[in-house]
Motif scaffolding. Structure first.
Motif, PDB file in Angstrom:
ATOM      1  N   LYS A 135       0.800  -1.018  -0.113  1.00 24.92           N
ATOM      2  CA  LYS A 135      -0.042  -0.066  -0.079  1.00 24.92           C
ATOM      3  C   LYS A 135       0.947   1.344  -0.302  1.00 24.92           C
ATOM      4  CE  LYS A 135      -3.401   1.132   2.374  1.00 24.92           C
ATOM      5  NZ  LYS A 135      -4.804   1.247   2.980  1.00 24.92           N
ATOM      6  N   ASN A 136       2.312   1.297   0.518  1.00 21.71           N
ATOM      7  CA  ASN A 136       3.314   2.612   0.852  1.00 21.71           C
ATOM      8  C   ASN A 136       3.602   2.801  -0.588  1.00 21.71           C
ATOM      9  OD1 ASN A 136       2.000   3.010   3.310  1.00 21.71           O
ATOM     10  ND2 ASN A 136       4.249   1.200   3.928  1.00 21.71           N
ATOM     11  N   ASN A 137       3.461   1.510  -0.963  1.00 20.06           N
ATOM     12  CA  ASN A 137       4.393   1.445  -2.429  1.00 20.06           C
ATOM     13  C   ASN A 137       3.628   1.553  -3.477  1.00 20.06           C
ATOM     14  OD1 ASN A 137       7.283   0.890  -2.102  1.00 20.06           O
ATOM     15  ND2 ASN A 137       6.255   0.067  -0.450  1.00 20.06           N
ATOM     16  N   ALA A 138       2.213   2.025  -3.502  1.00 18.59           N
ATOM     17  CA  ALA A 138       1.326   2.017  -4.721  1.00 18.59           C
ATOM     18  C   ALA A 138       1.114   2.767  -5.284  1.00 18.59           C
ATOM     19  CB  ALA A 138      -0.327   1.950  -3.525  1.00 18.59           C
ATOM     20  N   ALA A 139       1.486   3.617  -6.305  1.00 23.32           N
ATOM     21  CA  ALA A 139       1.927   5.108  -6.578  1.00 23.32           C
ATOM     22  C   ALA A 139       1.677   4.045  -8.420  1.00 23.32           C
ATOM     23  CB  ALA A 139       2.945   5.812  -6.624  1.00 23.32           C
ATOM     24  N   GLU A 142       5.757   7.003 -19.813  1.00 24.41           N
ATOM     25  CA  GLU A 142       6.208   5.643 -19.591  1.00 24.41           C
ATOM     26  C   GLU A 142       7.595   5.262 -20.211  1.00 24.41           C
ATOM     27  OE1 GLU A 142       3.583   1.932 -20.319  1.00 24.41           O
ATOM     28  OE2 GLU A 142       4.488   1.189 -18.255  1.00 24.41           O
ATOM     29  N   TYR A 143       7.421   5.690 -21.510  1.00 25.70           N
ATOM     30  CA  TYR A 143       8.990   4.984 -22.289  1.00 25.70           C
ATOM     31  C   TYR A 143       9.774   6.132 -21.784  1.00 25.70           C
ATOM     32  CZ  TYR A 143       5.604   2.949 -25.214  1.00 25.70           C
ATOM     33  OH  TYR A 143       4.203   1.832 -26.184  1.00 25.70           O
ATOM     34  N   GLU A 144       9.918   7.266 -21.105  1.00 28.01           N
ATOM     35  CA  GLU A 144      10.264   8.666 -20.784  1.00 28.01           C
ATOM     36  C   GLU A 144      11.010   8.174 -19.394  1.00 28.01           C
ATOM     37  OE1 GLU A 144      10.784  11.591 -23.205  1.00 28.01           O
ATOM     38  OE2 GLU A 144      10.381  10.073 -25.053  1.00 28.01           O
ATOM     39  N   ASN A 145      10.408   7.023 -18.877  1.00 28.74           N
ATOM     40  CA  ASN A 145      10.785   7.513 -17.307  1.00 28.74           C
ATOM     41  C   ASN A 145      10.478   8.294 -15.589  1.00 28.74           C
ATOM     42  OD1 ASN A 145      12.222   4.369 -17.776  1.00 28.74           O
ATOM     43  ND2 ASN A 145      13.864   5.614 -18.730  1.00 28.74           N
ATOM     44  N   GLY A 146       9.286   8.885 -16.772  1.00 23.53           N
ATOM     45  CA  GLY A 146       8.694   9.545 -16.495  1.00 23.53           C
ATOM     46  C   GLY A 146       8.825  11.148 -16.088  1.00 23.53           C
ATOM     47  N   ILE A 147       9.585  10.850 -16.703  1.00 23.47           N
ATOM     48  CA  ILE A 147      10.266  12.868 -17.508  1.00 23.47           C
ATOM     49  C   ILE A 147       9.246  13.030 -18.044  1.00 23.47           C
ATOM     50  CG2 ILE A 147      12.147  14.330 -17.645  1.00 23.47           C
ATOM     51  CD1 ILE A 147      12.730  12.138 -14.676  1.00 23.47           C
ATOM     52  N   SER A 187       5.482   7.254  -8.949  1.00 26.52           N
ATOM     53  CA  SER A 187       5.627   6.000  -8.988  1.00 26.52           C
ATOM     54  C   SER A 187       7.539   6.164  -9.693  1.00 26.52           C
ATOM     55  CB  SER A 187       4.981   4.697 -10.021  1.00 26.52           C
ATOM     56  OG  SER A 187       4.722   5.257 -11.365  1.00 26.52           O
ATOM     57  N   TYR A 188       7.713   7.012 -10.303  1.00 23.32           N
ATOM     58  CA  TYR A 188       8.729   7.871 -11.086  1.00 23.32           C
ATOM     59  C   TYR A 188       9.373   7.523  -9.573  1.00 23.32           C
ATOM     60  CZ  TYR A 188       7.922   4.797 -15.385  1.00 23.32           C
ATOM     61  OH  TYR A 188       7.612   4.306 -16.315  1.00 23.32           O
ATOM     62  N   ASN A 189       9.135   8.625  -8.917  1.00 23.55           N
ATOM     63  CA  ASN A 189       9.745   9.787  -7.254  1.00 23.55           C
ATOM     64  C   ASN A 189       9.655  11.015  -8.700  1.00 23.55           C
ATOM     65  OD1 ASN A 189      10.500   7.651  -5.791  1.00 23.55           O
ATOM     66  ND2 ASN A 189      12.029   7.032  -6.604  1.00 23.55           N
ATOM     67  N   ASN A 190       9.169  10.867  -8.888  1.00 21.85           N
ATOM     68  CA  ASN A 190       9.029  12.614  -9.623  1.00 21.85           C
ATOM     69  C   ASN A 190       7.919  13.310  -9.394  1.00 21.85           C
ATOM     70  OD1 ASN A 190       9.643  14.872 -11.071  1.00 21.85           O
ATOM     71  ND2 ASN A 190       9.622  14.037 -12.458  1.00 21.85           N
ATOM     72  N   PHE A 191       7.034  13.468  -8.044  1.00 20.20           N
ATOM     73  CA  PHE A 191       6.132  13.912  -7.745  1.00 20.20           C
ATOM     74  C   PHE A 191       6.793  14.370  -6.095  1.00 20.20           C
ATOM     75  CE2 PHE A 191       1.867  15.432  -7.055  1.00 20.20           C
ATOM     76  CZ  PHE A 191       1.884  15.879  -8.271  1.00 20.20           C
ATOM     77  N   GLU A 192       6.722  15.449  -5.580  1.00 21.12           N
ATOM     78  CA  GLU A 192       6.892  15.737  -4.240  1.00 21.12           C
ATOM     79  C   GLU A 192       5.982  15.939  -2.755  1.00 21.12           C
ATOM     80  OE1 GLU A 192       9.642  18.613  -4.173  1.00 21.12           O
ATOM     81  OE2 GLU A 192      11.000  18.151  -5.064  1.00 21.12           O
TER      82      GLU A 192
END
Lengths: 304, 304, 304, 304
Positions: free
Chosen positions: B158-162, C101-106, C173-178
């Motif tokens: 759930k904590n990795n659900a993005a 998706e193809y560009e890995n979240g950028i 999910s690509y850690n591109n959101f704070e």
């Protein structure tokens, strides 16, 4: 099980459903075929033949020949060919080039056009007269001198070859092509332009239902393990972007062609060929697929 | 056939090959599992049990649970669900969103994440307490009160659900989602976090080898025709983007999970579960897949 | 050059062409706007105002606000933000998720939805009350307390937020959101729901025609070099998948919104805003684009 | 502005930065060029010439020639050619075939390979001796008999033509090709194999800085409106998948080639050519691009 009664029943029921599709129109020679033809032939492992409808009329087998050519180089598959073509369903139309780019020139499987071109290229590397060898091979496993190439169809395909030629050059740009593109395309269009009747076609698939041994050629065509793998490939990849649906509804390994034919096998039981020219939008014969669905329902068995 | 001897032989040979992979690391609870564990359990249609290695140790079944949830709503599949999820192999990674866009919000099949979310959504529409129902159902077909949800794994997911949340909202944007996204994801992560041993898992797949009838539940779980179709789906879509290769090498319907488990069936013979945590780059257990390949080689039969 | 005469001429000619499109219908509040409205406002560097038609009527600026928010964090662009969003045209619809998706979240650029969400996320990291700051900023460069958020539009967008929410979770999910996705979406929908008239909007773009200096705020909003870069971005990416055609036909940096507005600048000369609700199939206002094309033709100059 | 001093300053600063890239290696004739060469030539609208470094050394202009060939058929662009090639940035590598499939055989713009092949095909339809016409045209706008085709480069490209041949056949499969593929490819590779020095190349771009009028040919090459549109196309599409970044950092319309050259224009001021063989990973010259970035910074003006 009385196979003759079974296929006659299936034949009648499919005819009664009055299904409609569209004859392939990209070449005139196929477009002008009588759309109402419909035939079924079944061959059991002892060689007993059962047929109904237009099961003796020759038709263009088209992509079904890709099973024959694959078989001819399959022993190489477990070594060198492996690196040149994959064994995964494509999830794309049979003549797509986009996926080939994303996957760096390695076709997804030997039954999409790009993969079949690699197989024909491998045949051209192996044999001096690949076309003669293909004909001889198919005649051998059909147990008769029956296969002929329709030269008008072949020429017609050659004159509409831009897409396949593009695929061949694209493969070459990834160093996944060994011979002259013109030569390979000639062989490719020729084997796709072969004509056979349902009964002849069913015979050529007999060895795949029989652990690799052909009762017509009286020899092992593929080892048991290789025969199983060709069947697995047909099940997962034999119907273009409709492979899943065919496996789901019919559950037999098989291969279709735009001429309207479908050949399939019930391992350890029989091989079967069905033909009717009208296609659905995915390029598979409407009546042939429905016939195989009814047949497995009635038999109450499939692979699964 | 002495199944016990067979799986022990397979076990020894796989161990001797010393295969290496990588334990799934996206959640700590799975990442810390002992990577050297390896077990096989086989259940025949009479209920005889055979096991070797860590076949009694519970592990996270993850995506294998998608077969159980699909079964629970399968009777709806031939009508309403058909329009919400397809039955074609995807040719893409299990959590891809691109294909979902190209195909207007209809997932390719019920085993990729997007498709499994639609199935769980359908379960949430059908049942007031879907999670209880899922547990009850799996316990019933396992013939024991053995299934439990690992809450730590569930919370971790759930904590990795993005990514999965993105898939759910994307489905919703195509009107292919009926319930609250949070509720459905809770149920989804919970059933993926279920733990079972190989022997329990093999029992839950027994009905699929038995034309739909469970000897543990003493009832028909699926009609024969539906059971065959679930098997067909597993064969063409059960191993993500490696489904073709599994069909090709192993030739059995099966389903894998990132916990390292694989469950498979040999129709009319047995069901089997193998488990080992190290995965190949496609996310399938290295040892489990190798074990099943050896097993079908030794048995000299597969579906085909 | 008599700008008043010019825009009146353009206005008349466009009206005579009787162009048709389709009002955006995804939210009721925008769908019900009178489709026949059409206004043009031009502001030169001295602050002279020229207007014709419905140039004083407020409308929903929608995506045009992405230029304002980008400006507010642009100084960070040359360092940290660079790694979070690119500056390339996308070649895809504005709300596509496949490319992400193809560009890995950028995201490809800050004007497609995914990129604009990253910008709004950066604003939420920077300010405690981002929405107040945005309003204050836009009022400052418009030289008046004129900007207001249409709460009905904002709520409506929130209720149709599945697609944008999917994009946000996908970025995460690509850690591109704070920040909290809900908070950022609230701010995002709010600034898209701002209303302004053509004349107010043209004023807010004045600094981009003036090397970064706003005559309304009496200060440098962006350095000259940064102002040039925002203009370059608008030229290559300001019109979704029609950016090339706008550059080709009009040749001015500009930004469109689905409310039917377009704001553009002629560097060192003027800024201009045009509004008419009917859109072409790419989501750009039919009349607004035609007006700008005629205007640059008549002026016989564009950037090039 | 003292242009000579300016480009010398730029030259020195770039050299001091000691930037590294990789010479194009797909054909031996280009791979063996001295990688340390670096030249800049600038031509103002009165014909004053400024040069520094290796600005008199001929190099392979490659894709920059696509601007010349486009110019030769541009008057047809507003009618027939429009339907054969688009004007949008591609968002993909220059030789991608996937996008061409998704967009049904209509190349995104005339500067990616597929689009340039359509342009060369149009030239072959228009002229009996297209190659002579191209040479004559370029010599005319260069004001000298200086252009020559490097036959070794041309032959080398022909021997590595699989990818471009695939693109041509693919276009043909969509009926977007009129002439013999072999003939068009011969002309295409020949014009790409042309050699010029920086000063000659800068002269050939002079008319694009001068509203379409060439001071070397003493005639209007393109109408003012067409010249602007070619510039717009270069700005949005001239640097493959790095077009946005070039517009963003440099802000001039320009076109690069894998030989390491870049030609650009500052409308109403000058044309400029820079050359250095080492390329970045997108295929654009590292030093040439950096030089143009520094130059516009120092001039403190760009388009915007």
């Amino acid at each position: 099980m009385d196979y003759q009664q079974l296929i006659e029943e299936v034949y009648r029921e499919v005819q009664a459903e009055n299904l409609k599709g569209k004859v392939a129109d990209y070449i005139p020679e196929i477009a002008t075929v009588d759309p109402n033809q419909f035939g079924i032939a079944l061959v059991d492992l002892k060689g007993n033949l059962y047929g109904v409808g237009d099961y003796l009329t020759p038709f263009s087998i088209q992509s079904i020949s890709k099973v024959h050519t694959l078989t001819m180089v399959f022993h190489r598959f477990n070594s060198k060919l492996w690196s040149r073509v994959n064994v995964e369903p494509s999830g794309n139309p049979f003549n797509s080039i986009a996926q080939l780019e994303y996957e760096n020139g390695i076709p997804r499987n030997p039954f999409i056009n790009a993969g079949a071109l690699v197989i024909t290229d491998a045949l051209c590397s192996k044999f001096e007269n690949p076309l003669e060898q293909i004909s001889a091979f198919i005649n051998e496993i059909a147990g008769c001198d029956c296969v002929r190439i329709n030269q008008a169809v072949m020429n017609s395909e050659k004159n509409n070859a831009a897409r396949n030629t593009a695929l061949a050059y694209f493969l070459k740009s990834y160093n996944n092509f060994e011979n002259s593109i013109e030569e390979v395309l000639d062989v490719y269009f020729s084997h796709c332009a072969m004509e056979m009747s349902c009964v002849e076609l069913a015979k050529t698939f007999s060895f795949l239902a029989n652990d690799g041994y052909s009762i017509y050629a009286n020899r092992e065509i593929l080892s048991e393990s290789h025969a199983r793998r060709v069947n697995a490939l047909m099940l997962t990849c034999g119907f273009y972007d409709e492979a899943g649906e065919f496996a789901y509804k019919v559950g037999l390994p098989g291969k279709s062609g735009v001429g309207g034919g479908v050949a399939a096998v019930m391992p350890h039981k029989f091989s079967i060929a069905v033909w009717s020219p009208e296609l659905n939008e995915k390029g598979n014969s409407v009546k042939s697929i429905r016939a195989l669905e009814l047949l497995t329902d009635k038999l109450a068995f499939s692979l699964f």
